[in-house]
Design an enzyme around this catalytic site. Structure first.
Site, PDB file in Angstrom:
ATOM      1  CE  LYS A 116      -4.359  -1.517   2.060  1.00 37.08           C
ATOM      2  NZ  LYS A 116      -5.289  -1.283   3.177  1.00 37.08           N
ATOM      3  CE  LYS A 198     -10.033 -11.621  -2.611  1.00 38.17           C
ATOM      4  NZ  LYS A 198      -9.431 -11.455  -1.289  1.00 38.17           N
ATOM      5  CE  LYS A 201     -14.396  -3.125  -1.372  1.00 37.31           C
ATOM      6  NZ  LYS A 201     -15.209  -3.488  -0.219  1.00 37.31           N
TER       7      LYS A 201
END
Ligand code: TRP
Length: 335
Positions: A116, A198, A201
Protein backbone atom coordinates in the site's frame (compact mmCIF):
# COMPACT_ATOMS: atom_id res chain seq x y z
CA UNK A 1 -26.52 -26.68 34.22
CA UNK A 2 -25.46 -23.55 32.48
CA UNK A 3 -25.21 -23.47 28.73
CA UNK A 4 -21.62 -23.62 27.52
CA UNK A 5 -20.54 -20.16 26.56
CA UNK A 6 -20.26 -19.43 22.86
CA UNK A 7 -16.83 -18.65 21.48
CA UNK A 8 -16.27 -15.08 20.44
CA UNK A 9 -15.73 -14.10 16.83
CA UNK A 10 -14.60 -10.71 15.57
CA UNK A 11 -14.20 -9.35 12.10
CA UNK A 12 -13.84 -5.99 10.42
CA UNK A 13 -14.66 -4.77 6.95
CA UNK A 14 -13.63 -1.52 5.31
CA UNK A 15 -16.28 0.90 4.05
CA UNK A 16 -14.43 1.26 0.78
CA UNK A 17 -17.03 1.19 -1.95
CA UNK A 18 -19.71 -1.28 -2.86
CA UNK A 19 -19.40 -4.93 -1.92
CA UNK A 20 -18.94 -7.32 -4.81
CA UNK A 21 -20.39 -10.80 -5.18
CA UNK A 22 -16.85 -11.88 -4.27
CA UNK A 23 -17.22 -10.23 -0.87
CA UNK A 24 -20.69 -11.72 -0.55
CA UNK A 25 -19.99 -15.33 -1.52
CA UNK A 26 -16.50 -15.26 -0.01
CA UNK A 27 -17.19 -13.64 3.35
CA UNK A 28 -20.53 -12.00 4.13
CA UNK A 29 -22.68 -15.02 3.34
CA UNK A 30 -20.43 -17.11 5.54
CA UNK A 31 -20.87 -14.59 8.36
CA UNK A 32 -24.64 -14.99 8.22
CA UNK A 33 -24.12 -18.61 9.17
CA UNK A 34 -21.57 -17.84 11.86
CA UNK A 35 -23.79 -15.35 13.66
CA UNK A 36 -25.83 -18.10 15.31
CA UNK A 37 -22.87 -20.29 16.21
CA UNK A 38 -20.59 -17.69 17.78
CA UNK A 39 -20.89 -14.55 19.81
CA UNK A 40 -20.14 -12.28 16.86
CA UNK A 41 -18.80 -8.75 16.72
CA UNK A 42 -18.65 -7.32 13.22
CA UNK A 43 -17.29 -3.89 12.69
CA UNK A 44 -17.19 -1.35 9.88
CA UNK A 45 -13.61 -0.15 10.20
CA UNK A 46 -13.91 3.52 9.26
CA UNK A 47 -10.72 4.40 11.15
CA UNK A 48 -8.78 1.91 9.08
CA UNK A 49 -10.19 3.52 5.93
CA UNK A 50 -8.54 6.79 6.99
CA UNK A 51 -5.08 5.30 6.62
CA UNK A 52 -5.27 6.33 2.96
CA UNK A 53 -6.77 9.62 1.66
CA UNK A 54 -10.58 9.72 1.82
CA UNK A 55 -13.18 12.23 0.77
CA UNK A 56 -15.16 13.09 3.91
CA UNK A 57 -18.64 13.03 2.37
CA UNK A 58 -17.84 9.79 0.57
CA UNK A 59 -16.56 8.07 3.69
CA UNK A 60 -19.70 9.04 5.59
CA UNK A 61 -21.95 7.85 2.77
CA UNK A 62 -20.13 4.56 2.42
CA UNK A 63 -20.27 3.87 6.11
CA UNK A 64 -24.07 4.07 6.02
CA UNK A 65 -24.21 2.04 2.84
CA UNK A 66 -21.97 -0.74 4.10
CA UNK A 67 -23.85 -0.97 7.35
CA UNK A 68 -27.20 -1.18 5.52
CA UNK A 69 -25.86 -3.68 3.00
CA UNK A 70 -24.56 -6.03 5.68
CA UNK A 71 -28.01 -6.14 7.25
CA UNK A 72 -29.67 -6.53 3.86
CA UNK A 73 -27.32 -9.41 3.11
CA UNK A 74 -28.44 -11.26 6.22
CA UNK A 75 -26.61 -10.04 9.29
CA UNK A 76 -29.21 -9.59 12.01
CA UNK A 77 -28.56 -6.74 14.45
CA UNK A 78 -30.44 -8.66 17.15
CA UNK A 79 -28.25 -11.72 16.76
CA UNK A 80 -24.81 -10.19 16.50
CA UNK A 81 -23.13 -6.96 17.46
CA UNK A 82 -22.80 -4.92 14.28
CA UNK A 83 -21.15 -1.56 14.84
CA UNK A 84 -19.01 1.25 13.51
CA UNK A 85 -15.43 1.28 14.78
CA UNK A 86 -15.23 5.02 15.50
CA UNK A 87 -18.36 4.79 17.68
CA UNK A 88 -16.41 2.86 20.27
CA UNK A 89 -13.57 5.04 21.55
CA UNK A 90 -11.79 2.10 23.16
CA UNK A 91 -10.46 1.06 19.73
CA UNK A 92 -8.38 4.22 19.40
CA UNK A 93 -7.35 4.14 23.04
CA UNK A 94 -6.19 0.54 23.12
CA UNK A 95 -4.47 1.07 19.82
CA UNK A 96 -2.27 3.76 21.42
CA UNK A 97 -1.48 1.55 24.37
CA UNK A 98 -0.61 -1.43 22.17
CA UNK A 99 1.71 0.84 20.21
CA UNK A 100 3.83 0.87 23.33
CA UNK A 101 4.21 -2.91 23.05
CA UNK A 102 4.81 -3.16 19.31
CA UNK A 103 8.14 -2.86 17.54
CA UNK A 104 8.99 -0.86 14.44
CA UNK A 105 10.82 -3.89 13.13
CA UNK A 106 7.78 -6.15 13.15
CA UNK A 107 5.54 -3.50 11.58
CA UNK A 108 8.04 -2.87 8.81
CA UNK A 109 7.79 -6.52 7.77
CA UNK A 110 4.09 -6.26 6.89
CA UNK A 111 3.52 -7.06 3.24
CA UNK A 112 0.32 -5.04 3.08
CA UNK A 113 2.18 -1.95 4.30
CA UNK A 114 4.86 -2.42 1.70
CA UNK A 115 2.30 -2.81 -1.07
CA UNK A 116 0.00 0.00 0.00
CA UNK A 117 2.78 2.46 0.76
CA UNK A 118 4.34 1.82 -2.64
CA UNK A 119 1.04 2.98 -4.18
CA UNK A 120 0.82 6.12 -2.02
CA UNK A 121 3.86 7.92 -3.36
CA UNK A 122 5.56 10.40 -1.06
CA UNK A 123 3.38 11.26 1.87
CA UNK A 124 2.71 7.95 3.51
CA UNK A 125 0.64 8.34 6.63
CA UNK A 126 2.02 7.10 9.92
CA UNK A 127 -1.41 5.49 10.39
CA UNK A 128 -0.82 3.23 7.40
CA UNK A 129 2.29 1.88 9.10
CA UNK A 130 0.33 1.53 12.32
CA UNK A 131 -2.69 -0.14 10.70
CA UNK A 132 -1.99 -3.59 12.17
CA UNK A 133 -1.90 -2.22 15.71
CA UNK A 134 -5.38 -0.76 15.38
CA UNK A 135 -6.48 -4.09 13.97
CA UNK A 136 -4.94 -5.88 16.95
CA UNK A 137 -6.84 -3.52 19.26
CA UNK A 138 -10.11 -4.33 17.42
CA UNK A 139 -9.66 -8.01 17.95
CA UNK A 140 -8.19 -8.06 21.45
CA UNK A 141 -10.80 -5.73 22.97
CA UNK A 142 -13.44 -8.42 22.53
CA UNK A 143 -11.29 -11.34 23.69
CA UNK A 144 -12.01 -12.91 20.33
CA UNK A 145 -11.18 -16.58 19.79
CA UNK A 146 -11.66 -16.53 16.04
CA UNK A 147 -11.20 -13.93 13.33
CA UNK A 148 -12.65 -14.77 9.91
CA UNK A 149 -10.51 -13.01 7.31
CA UNK A 150 -9.03 -13.54 3.88
CA UNK A 151 -5.60 -15.07 3.34
CA UNK A 152 -4.19 -11.58 2.79
CA UNK A 153 -4.73 -10.84 6.47
CA UNK A 154 -2.72 -13.78 7.81
CA UNK A 155 0.28 -11.64 8.74
CA UNK A 156 -1.93 -9.18 10.61
CA UNK A 157 -3.41 -11.99 12.67
CA UNK A 158 0.10 -13.23 13.45
CA UNK A 159 1.23 -9.84 14.70
CA UNK A 160 -1.95 -9.55 16.78
CA UNK A 161 -1.08 -12.84 18.44
CA UNK A 162 2.50 -11.73 19.03
CA UNK A 163 1.42 -8.47 20.64
CA UNK A 164 -1.14 -10.27 22.81
CA UNK A 165 1.35 -12.89 23.98
CA UNK A 166 3.98 -10.27 24.66
CA UNK A 167 1.52 -8.33 26.80
CA UNK A 168 0.29 -11.42 28.63
CA UNK A 169 3.86 -12.46 29.38
CA UNK A 170 4.92 -9.02 30.53
CA UNK A 171 1.97 -8.66 32.92
CA UNK A 172 -0.43 -11.53 33.39
CA UNK A 173 -3.03 -13.20 31.16
CA UNK A 174 -5.11 -10.34 29.82
CA UNK A 175 -5.95 -11.13 26.22
CA UNK A 176 -7.37 -14.22 24.59
CA UNK A 177 -4.96 -15.31 21.85
CA UNK A 178 -7.02 -15.18 18.64
CA UNK A 179 -6.90 -17.53 15.70
CA UNK A 180 -7.51 -16.67 12.08
CA UNK A 181 -10.45 -18.42 10.39
CA UNK A 182 -9.59 -18.64 6.72
CA UNK A 183 -12.20 -19.41 4.10
CA UNK A 184 -12.29 -22.98 2.88
CA UNK A 185 -12.46 -23.81 -0.79
CA UNK A 186 -15.25 -22.39 -2.83
CA UNK A 187 -14.97 -18.88 -1.55
CA UNK A 188 -12.69 -17.29 -4.09
CA UNK A 189 -14.52 -15.42 -6.81
CA UNK A 190 -12.26 -14.13 -9.55
CA UNK A 191 -12.39 -11.18 -11.95
CA UNK A 192 -14.72 -11.71 -14.93
CA UNK A 193 -12.13 -10.10 -17.20
CA UNK A 194 -8.87 -11.50 -15.83
CA UNK A 195 -9.96 -14.69 -14.08
CA UNK A 196 -6.49 -15.34 -12.70
CA UNK A 197 -6.97 -12.32 -10.38
CA UNK A 198 -9.37 -11.98 -7.49
CA UNK A 199 -12.56 -10.00 -8.17
CA UNK A 200 -12.02 -6.52 -6.76
CA UNK A 201 -14.24 -3.48 -6.38
CA UNK A 202 -11.23 -1.28 -7.11
CA UNK A 203 -10.72 -2.77 -10.57
CA UNK A 204 -10.60 -0.04 -13.21
CA UNK A 205 -12.78 -2.15 -15.53
CA UNK A 206 -16.38 -2.26 -14.23
CA UNK A 207 -17.05 -5.36 -16.31
CA UNK A 208 -14.60 -7.26 -14.13
CA UNK A 209 -16.80 -7.27 -11.05
CA UNK A 210 -20.43 -7.38 -9.99
CA UNK A 211 -21.57 -5.38 -7.01
CA UNK A 212 -24.50 -6.27 -4.79
CA UNK A 213 -26.24 -3.18 -6.13
CA UNK A 214 -25.90 -3.98 -9.84
CA UNK A 215 -29.12 -4.01 -11.84
CA UNK A 216 -30.21 -7.23 -13.57
CA UNK A 217 -29.42 -5.85 -17.03
CA UNK A 218 -25.89 -4.91 -15.93
CA UNK A 219 -25.33 -8.31 -14.37
CA UNK A 220 -26.43 -9.99 -17.56
CA UNK A 221 -24.21 -7.76 -19.70
CA UNK A 222 -21.16 -8.37 -17.49
CA UNK A 223 -21.58 -12.13 -17.58
CA UNK A 224 -22.11 -12.09 -21.33
CA UNK A 225 -18.76 -10.33 -21.67
CA UNK A 226 -16.98 -12.57 -19.20
CA UNK A 227 -13.71 -13.99 -20.46
CA UNK A 228 -13.77 -17.73 -21.20
CA UNK A 229 -11.48 -19.71 -23.49
CA UNK A 230 -11.40 -21.11 -26.97
CA UNK A 231 -12.59 -24.70 -26.50
CA UNK A 232 -16.16 -25.51 -25.58
CA UNK A 233 -15.94 -27.81 -22.58
CA UNK A 234 -17.52 -26.95 -19.28
CA UNK A 235 -15.19 -28.48 -16.71
CA UNK A 236 -13.68 -27.13 -13.55
CA UNK A 237 -9.97 -26.66 -14.11
CA UNK A 238 -8.49 -23.58 -12.45
CA UNK A 239 -5.15 -23.90 -14.16
CA UNK A 240 -6.21 -24.29 -17.75
CA UNK A 241 -9.74 -22.92 -17.71
CA UNK A 242 -9.81 -20.11 -15.15
CA UNK A 243 -12.76 -18.27 -16.76
CA UNK A 244 -15.06 -21.29 -16.95
CA UNK A 245 -13.98 -22.44 -13.49
CA UNK A 246 -14.90 -19.05 -12.09
CA UNK A 247 -18.34 -19.14 -13.76
CA UNK A 248 -18.93 -22.61 -12.33
CA UNK A 249 -17.86 -21.37 -8.91
CA UNK A 250 -20.30 -18.45 -9.08
CA UNK A 251 -23.06 -20.74 -10.35
CA UNK A 252 -22.43 -23.11 -7.45
CA UNK A 253 -22.32 -20.29 -4.88
CA UNK A 254 -25.50 -18.65 -6.16
CA UNK A 255 -27.42 -21.91 -6.08
CA UNK A 256 -25.97 -23.40 -2.94
CA UNK A 257 -24.31 -26.28 -4.80
CA UNK A 258 -20.92 -27.90 -4.74
CA UNK A 259 -18.61 -27.44 -7.70
CA UNK A 260 -19.25 -31.05 -8.74
CA UNK A 261 -23.01 -30.52 -8.70
CA UNK A 262 -22.61 -27.34 -10.73
CA UNK A 263 -20.41 -29.12 -13.22
CA UNK A 264 -22.97 -31.91 -13.55
CA UNK A 265 -25.88 -29.59 -14.19
CA UNK A 266 -23.95 -27.35 -16.62
CA UNK A 267 -21.77 -29.90 -18.39
CA UNK A 268 -23.93 -30.08 -21.50
CA UNK A 269 -24.51 -26.33 -21.93
CA UNK A 270 -22.87 -24.02 -24.40
CA UNK A 271 -20.75 -21.19 -22.99
CA UNK A 272 -23.53 -18.74 -23.83
CA UNK A 273 -26.08 -20.84 -21.95
CA UNK A 274 -23.79 -21.17 -18.97
CA UNK A 275 -23.36 -17.41 -18.82
CA UNK A 276 -27.15 -16.91 -18.90
CA UNK A 277 -27.64 -19.43 -16.13
CA UNK A 278 -24.96 -17.90 -13.95
CA UNK A 279 -26.43 -14.43 -14.48
CA UNK A 280 -29.89 -15.69 -13.58
CA UNK A 281 -28.63 -17.31 -10.37
CA UNK A 282 -26.88 -14.12 -9.31
CA UNK A 283 -29.85 -11.90 -10.19
CA UNK A 284 -32.18 -14.09 -8.11
CA UNK A 285 -29.76 -14.16 -5.19
CA UNK A 286 -29.43 -10.39 -5.18
CA UNK A 287 -33.11 -9.52 -5.62
CA UNK A 288 -34.21 -9.80 -1.97
CA UNK A 289 -30.95 -8.25 -0.77
CA UNK A 290 -31.43 -5.20 -2.98
CA UNK A 291 -35.03 -4.80 -1.88
CA UNK A 292 -34.10 -4.79 1.80
CA UNK A 293 -31.16 -2.47 1.13
CA UNK A 294 -33.41 0.12 -0.51
CA UNK A 295 -35.82 -0.01 2.42
CA UNK A 296 -33.04 0.45 4.95
CA UNK A 297 -31.41 3.32 3.09
CA UNK A 298 -34.74 5.15 3.13
CA UNK A 299 -34.98 4.81 6.91
CA UNK A 300 -31.88 6.49 8.28
CA UNK A 301 -33.36 6.69 11.75
CA UNK A 302 -33.72 2.96 11.95
CA UNK A 303 -30.21 2.50 10.62
CA UNK A 304 -28.83 4.92 13.19
CA UNK A 305 -30.68 3.20 15.98
CA UNK A 306 -29.13 -0.12 14.96
CA UNK A 307 -25.73 1.57 14.91
CA UNK A 308 -26.29 3.03 18.35
CA UNK A 309 -27.40 -0.26 19.86
CA UNK A 310 -24.45 -2.03 18.29
CA UNK A 311 -22.03 0.54 19.69
CA UNK A 312 -23.55 0.32 23.16
CA UNK A 313 -23.25 -3.43 23.27
CA UNK A 314 -19.71 -3.37 21.88
CA UNK A 315 -18.62 -0.64 24.26
CA UNK A 316 -19.56 -2.63 27.36
CA UNK A 317 -17.20 -5.43 26.43
CA UNK A 318 -14.47 -3.20 25.00
CA UNK A 319 -14.32 -0.88 27.99
CA UNK A 320 -13.86 -3.78 30.35
CA UNK A 321 -10.79 -4.98 28.48
CA UNK A 322 -9.43 -1.44 28.15
CA UNK A 323 -9.70 -0.86 31.91
CA UNK A 324 -7.93 -4.11 32.64
CA UNK A 325 -5.06 -3.01 30.42
CA UNK A 326 -4.88 0.49 31.86
CA UNK A 327 -4.69 -0.92 35.35
CA UNK A 328 -2.01 -3.48 34.58
CA UNK A 329 0.35 -1.06 32.92
CA UNK A 330 0.19 1.47 35.74
CA UNK A 331 -2.20 4.17 34.60
CA UNK A 332 -4.23 5.75 37.38
CA UNK A 333 -7.88 4.99 36.68
CA UNK A 334 -10.22 7.92 36.76
CA UNK A 335 -12.53 7.53 39.77
N1 TRP B 1 -7.64 -5.38 7.73
C1 TRP B 1 -8.88 -6.00 7.43
C2 TRP B 1 -9.04 -6.08 5.91
O1 TRP B 1 -8.57 -5.23 5.20
C3 TRP B 1 -10.05 -5.28 8.03
C4 TRP B 1 -10.00 -5.31 9.52
C5 TRP B 1 -9.77 -4.27 10.36
C6 TRP B 1 -10.19 -6.46 10.32
N2 TRP B 1 -9.82 -4.71 11.68
C7 TRP B 1 -10.06 -6.04 11.67
C8 TRP B 1 -10.43 -7.81 10.04
C9 TRP B 1 -10.18 -6.93 12.72
C10 TRP B 1 -10.55 -8.69 11.09
C11 TRP B 1 -10.42 -8.26 12.42
O2 TRP B 1 -9.67 -6.97 5.45
Amino acid sequence: MSETKKKVMFSGIQPSGDFTIGNYFGAIKNWTELQSIYECYFCIVDLHALTVPQDAAMLRKRTYECYAMLIAAGLEPEKLVLFVQSHVAAHSELSWLLNCYTYMGELSRMIQFKEKSAKQGENIRAALFDYPVLMAADILLYQAHYVPVGEDQRQHIEITRDIAMRFNNTYSPTFTIPEGHYPKTGARIMSLQEPQNKMSKSDSNVNAYITLKDKPEDILRKFKRAVTDSDDKIVYDEQNKPGISNLLQIYASARGMTIEQAQNSCGAMTYAELKMQVAEGVIETLKPIQKRYEELMKDKELLESYMRQGAERAEKVANKTLQKVQKKIGLVLRK
